[in-house]
Design a protein around this motif. Structure first.
Motif, PDB file in Angstrom:
ATOM      1  N   UNK A  92      28.081 -17.637 -13.801  1.00  0.00           N
ATOM      2  CA  UNK A  92      26.867 -16.982 -13.454  1.00  0.00           C
ATOM      3  C   UNK A  92      26.186 -17.133 -12.221  1.00  0.00           C
ATOM      4  N   UNK A  93      26.148 -18.488 -12.086  1.00  0.00           N
ATOM      5  CA  UNK A  93      25.442 -18.865 -10.656  1.00  0.00           C
ATOM      6  C   UNK A  93      26.198 -18.325  -9.524  1.00  0.00           C
ATOM      7  N   UNK A  94      27.795 -18.477  -9.608  1.00  0.00           N
ATOM      8  CA  UNK A  94      28.332 -18.038  -8.464  1.00  0.00           C
ATOM      9  C   UNK A  94      28.397 -16.498  -8.345  1.00  0.00           C
ATOM     10  N   UNK A  95      28.188 -16.007  -9.382  1.00  0.00           N
ATOM     11  CA  UNK A  95      28.379 -14.237  -9.305  1.00  0.00           C
ATOM     12  C   UNK A  95      26.682 -13.869  -9.134  1.00  0.00           C
ATOM     13  N   UNK A  96      25.847 -14.706  -9.177  1.00  0.00           N
ATOM     14  CA  UNK A  96      24.491 -14.205  -9.023  1.00  0.00           C
ATOM     15  C   UNK A  96      23.870 -13.405 -10.365  1.00  0.00           C
ATOM     16  N   UNK A  97      24.592 -13.748 -11.443  1.00  0.00           N
ATOM     17  CA  UNK A  97      24.062 -13.227 -12.841  1.00  0.00           C
ATOM     18  C   UNK A  97      22.609 -13.449 -12.950  1.00  0.00           C
ATOM     19  N   UNK A  98      21.793 -12.393 -13.586  1.00  0.00           N
ATOM     20  CA  UNK A  98      20.383 -12.749 -13.608  1.00  0.00           C
ATOM     21  C   UNK A  98      20.177 -13.584 -15.088  1.00  0.00           C
ATOM     22  N   UNK A  99      19.421 -14.854 -14.739  1.00  0.00           N
ATOM     23  CA  UNK A  99      19.303 -15.759 -15.913  1.00  0.00           C
ATOM     24  C   UNK A  99      17.802 -15.858 -16.056  1.00  0.00           C
ATOM     25  N   UNK A 100      17.610 -16.185 -17.269  1.00  0.00           N
ATOM     26  CA  UNK A 100      15.934 -16.635 -17.790  1.00  0.00           C
ATOM     27  C   UNK A 100      16.230 -18.257 -17.987  1.00  0.00           C
TER      28      UNK A 100
END
Length: 139
Positions: A92-100
């Motif tokens: 997720x971090x590598x792909x820039x997936x939005x996180x909360x």
């Protein structure tokens, strides 16, 4: 449709070296369509296919999903997949997936997916999927 899948490092996935059940092949094909930085829920995938439900999609992903971007097929609540949280979080971090960010009281202090921003509808231009291939999941 492919009858043989390889894992992300280019090696064959032994579990999928034989012909997959047709439904499993369709689920994996949808997982491969999800653009980097976006996700679909198990229910979204089933709705997009117009067949099965979240449990059936989850079963396919647990048995055969290692050869596709499994981290892009998620729970509707945005919680990270138990037992795979850190591997998924790296993706997720590598792909820039939005996180909360996790609240201080959250177990393990792991973030959740920001489903409002990360969820992919299966038809928008950022993924290039064609609505004619499935039912189209809706937010």
């Amino acid at each position: 449709m492919s009858q043989h899948r390889t894992s992300g490092d280019g090696t064959s996935d032994d579990r999928t070296s034989h012909e997959l059940p047709e439904y499993a092949e369709r689920v994996l094909d949808v997982a491969e369509l999800i653009p980097p930085g976006r996700v679909m829920t198990y229910g979204d995938v089933a709705e997009w296919l117009g067949e099965g439900g979240p449990r059936q999609v989850g079963r396919v992903m647990s048995l055969y999903g290692a050869a596709v971007p499994w981290w892009r097929v998620v729970r509707a609540d945005g919680a990270l997949l138990p037992g795979h949280e850190l591997r998924a979080l790296d993706h997720y971090r590598a792909e820039g997936t939005p996180l909360r960010e996790a609240s201080r009281g959250a177990e393990g202090h792991l973030p959740r997916l920001d489903m409002k921003r990360a969820r992919w509808d299966g038809v928008t231009a950022d993924g290039g999927a064609d609505r004619d291939k499935g039912g189209g999941a809706h937010n």
